[in-house]
Design an enzyme around this catalytic site. Sequence first.
Site, short mmCIF file in Angstrom:
data_model
loop_
_atom_site.label_atom_id
_atom_site.label_comp_id
_atom_site.label_asym_id
_atom_site.label_seq_id
_atom_site.Cartn_x
_atom_site.Cartn_y
_atom_site.Cartn_z
N SER A 297 4.55 -2.64 1.51
CA SER A 297 5.34 -1.59 0.89
C SER A 297 5.53 -1.92 -0.59
O SER A 297 4.80 -2.75 -1.13
CB SER A 297 6.68 -1.44 1.62
N ASN A 298 6.48 -1.30 -1.24
CA ASN A 298 6.75 -1.61 -2.66
C ASN A 298 8.25 -1.51 -2.92
O ASN A 298 9.02 -1.21 -2.03
CB ASN A 298 5.93 -0.69 -3.57
#
Length: 215
Positions: free
Chosen positions: A21-22
Site C-alpha cells: 500500500s502507500n
Amino acid sequence: MKALISAGPTREKLDIVRFFSNRSSGKMGYALAAAAAESGWEVVLVSGPVSLSPPAGVRLIRVESAAEMAKAIQAEAPDADLIIMAAAVADFRPKQCCNHKIKKKPGNLLVELEPTEDILFTLGQNKPEGQLLVGFAAESEDLLVNARAKMRRKNLDWIAANDISRTDRGLASDFNAVTLLSRAGGQFEIPRGDKQQVAGKIIEILNRHIPTACS
Ligand code: CTP
C-alpha cells in the site's frame, strides 16, 4: 450535477494477511468531497481503506484494491459531470496472490509485481462530452513540467500538481499546497493551508470554470 471523487490508498494483496500500500491518508479526497457537497454537488466518494468518517451528504463506496476502485469508478463515471481522482492508486500489484499465509523460508523472497489499470487514463480515453476530468500529479521533481505532461497523456481538463518531496504538505500530512493547471493554459497557485482550505479553493476554482456548475 454529479461529482465523482476518489480518495485514499489502495491495498494490493500478497497473501491473506499481507498487502502492498502507500502512505495516503485520504484526507485530501475527503476534504474535496466535503467541499463539493457543501457547494451543491451530488457527491459519490470512492474510497480506499482510511480511518476517516464520510462527509455529510456524500454517498460513500468503500473499496480495497486498484481493481475494485477501477470497477466502482467505471460504474459511476458515465453520468458524472465532474470526476476528481485524488486517490493514490497503486501502480503495481503482486502477480500472484495466494489464499493462505506465505510461510517463512531461508533466503530471499522474490515477489513479481504486475501493473494495475491506470483508472484515470481509461477515464480520459472514454470521456463523454461535457465531463470535466481532474487528476492529481504527485511529483518529487520537475513539478509543473511533469504535471502538464500527465494532464496531456491522460486527456485531463485540470491537474493539481502536488510536490511530494516536502514533508510539511501532501501525502499523509494535514496540510497541502497545489498548483492547479488547466488544459486551456490556466495556472492557479493555492498556497499551503490545511486540506479543507486547499480543497475549498480547488472546488471554488473548478466551479468558476464550469458554466453550468453550482455556484
Ligand atoms: N491514477 C489512476 N490509476 C493508477 C495510477 C494513478 O487513476 N493506476 C491517477 C491518480 O489518482 C492521479 C493521477 O492518476 O490522479 C496521477 O497519479 P500519479 O501517481 O501522480 O502518477 P502516475 O500516473 O502513477 O505516474 P508516475 O507514478 O510515474 O508519476
